[in-house]
Design a protein around this motif. Structure first.
Motif, PDB file in Angstrom:
ATOM      1  N   PRO A  46      41.892  22.085   1.499  1.00 28.43           N
ATOM      2  CA  PRO A  46      43.274  22.524   1.266  1.00 28.43           C
ATOM      3  C   PRO A  46      44.205  22.211   2.446  1.00 28.43           C
ATOM      4  N   SER A  69      49.657  20.281  -2.474  1.00 27.37           N
ATOM      5  CA  SER A  69      49.743  20.373  -1.010  1.00 27.37           C
ATOM      6  C   SER A  69      51.112  19.893  -0.559  1.00 27.37           C
ATOM      7  N   ARG A  87      51.392  19.025   2.793  1.00 28.05           N
ATOM      8  CA  ARG A  87      51.105  18.270   4.031  1.00 28.05           C
ATOM      9  C   ARG A  87      50.976  16.783   3.673  1.00 28.05           C
TER      10      ARG A  87
END
Ligand SMILES: NC(=O)c1ccc[n+]([C@@H]2O[C@H](COP(=O)([O-])OP(=O)(O)OC[C@H]3O[C@@H](n4cnc5c(N)ncnc54)[C@H](OP(=O)(O)O)[C@@H]3O)[C@@H](O)[C@H]2O)c1
Length: 285
Positions: free
Chosen positions: A96, A118, A120
């Protein structure tokens, strides 16, 4: 750009897709000293897996496995049209907190964020001279990507050539039109110059050498000079001379205007691709 004071690279990195762009990056990482055991590559095409094993001693997997969970960085090097399907397969395996770096043309970080769940995410637009360490890559990071993550991205991409961070993701469409597609424009000019050379009595090898050296030399001169390209051009264009004859012909035939219009067409295509390949944006729960 120069990357300084980075820690030695010993981070587990996963590649989704093991084709041309992945190979250029994997070669650079191994040259930086990353142990091959730190690499996880998912590549469904057997001949591509064999090529990776032969070139780099890297064992690629045909499908994602739980081993992907150890990767701190997941690098997406699949064709834009296969991104959504690959994301579906990888999503359950990736950690994650992993950082995702995509080089897929025209796939927005909104689509990737939605497909992977996500934030990122860093998106890159490289070009093919990356294959010889002379690439130009535009980069955009989602706001949630911190400085350490950006530094990791810089370290991974630095062997491919120059890097340029952009504040606005939409600018990546301009990067695509300029440096992403740009090598093909240069190849077209090289073809035309070499063809004209042979028409004027040179051999193919002579014309190729002259055209290539002219591009390399003029680019280097423009890069090192503080003067604008327009001024450099005017300096070698004496009224009534040979260069003047050629440049006047190009201007009369609107070559500069047509060239600019061609780049706008590339930008428009990049925008259309984002809409086309991101369209199953809502398809993943
Ligand atoms: N090459 C460049 O200079 C360049 C420049 C800028 C951007 N890009 C972008 O970089 C991306 C990759 O380009 P490339 O030239 O490296 O393409 P490529 O050589 O075709 O590599 C893509 C690889 O991903 C594999 N793949 C397909 N589906 C997959 C899946 N579900 N899971 C894992 N791997 C999968 C493909 O395997 P199969 O052959 O079996 O489909 C192929 O080997 C593209 O989005 C391209 O637009 C490339």
């Amino acid at each position: 750009m120069t990357v300084t004071a980075l820690p030695s690279l010993d981070t587990p990195i996963a590649f989704i897709g093991g084709g041309n762009m992945a190979s250029a990056l994997i070669g650079g990482l191994l040259r930086q000293g990353l142990p091959a055991a730190q690499l996880e590559v998912v590549e469904p095409f057997e001949p591509a897996r064999a090529a990776l094993a032969q070139a780099f001693g890297v064992t690629a997997q045909a499908a994602p496995s739980p081993a992907l969970a150890r990767a701190r960085l997941v690098l997406w090097a699949v064709k834009p049209q296969t991104f959504a399907a690959a994301a579906r397969e990888v999503r359950t395996h990736a950690a994650p907190g992993a950082l995702h770096l995509s080089v897929a043309a025209g796939i927005t970080t909104d689509s990737i964020a939605h497909w992977l769940g996500s934030e990122r995410i860093v998106r890159a637009m490289p070009n093919t001279p990356a294959l010889v360490g002379r690439g130009m890559t535009g980069l955009y990071a989602r706001p949630q990507v911190d400085a350490a993550a950006r530094a990791l991205v810089e370290q991974v991409l630095e062997p491919t050539g120059q890097l340029l961070w952009l504040q606005d993701e939409a600018q990546l469409d301009a990067v695509t039109a300029l440096s992403g597609s740009g090598p093909a424009y240069v190849f077209l000019f090289l073809e035309a110059m070499a063809r004209a050379g042979t028409e004027m009595g040179l051999t193919e090898a002579q014309a190729r050498q002259l055209a290539l050296a002219t591009f390399q030399g003029a680019s280097e001169l423009a890069a090192r000079s503080g003067d604008a390209p327009a001024l450099l051009r005017q300096r070698v264009t004496s009224p009534g001379g040979t260069t003047h004859a050629a440049i006047s012909h190009m201007q009369q035939h609107q070559v500069p205007e047509q060239f600019i219009a061609a780049m706008h067409a590339a930008q428009a295509r990049a925008q259309a691709m984002a809409a086309e390949f991101g369209k199953d944006h809502e398809a993943i729960p």
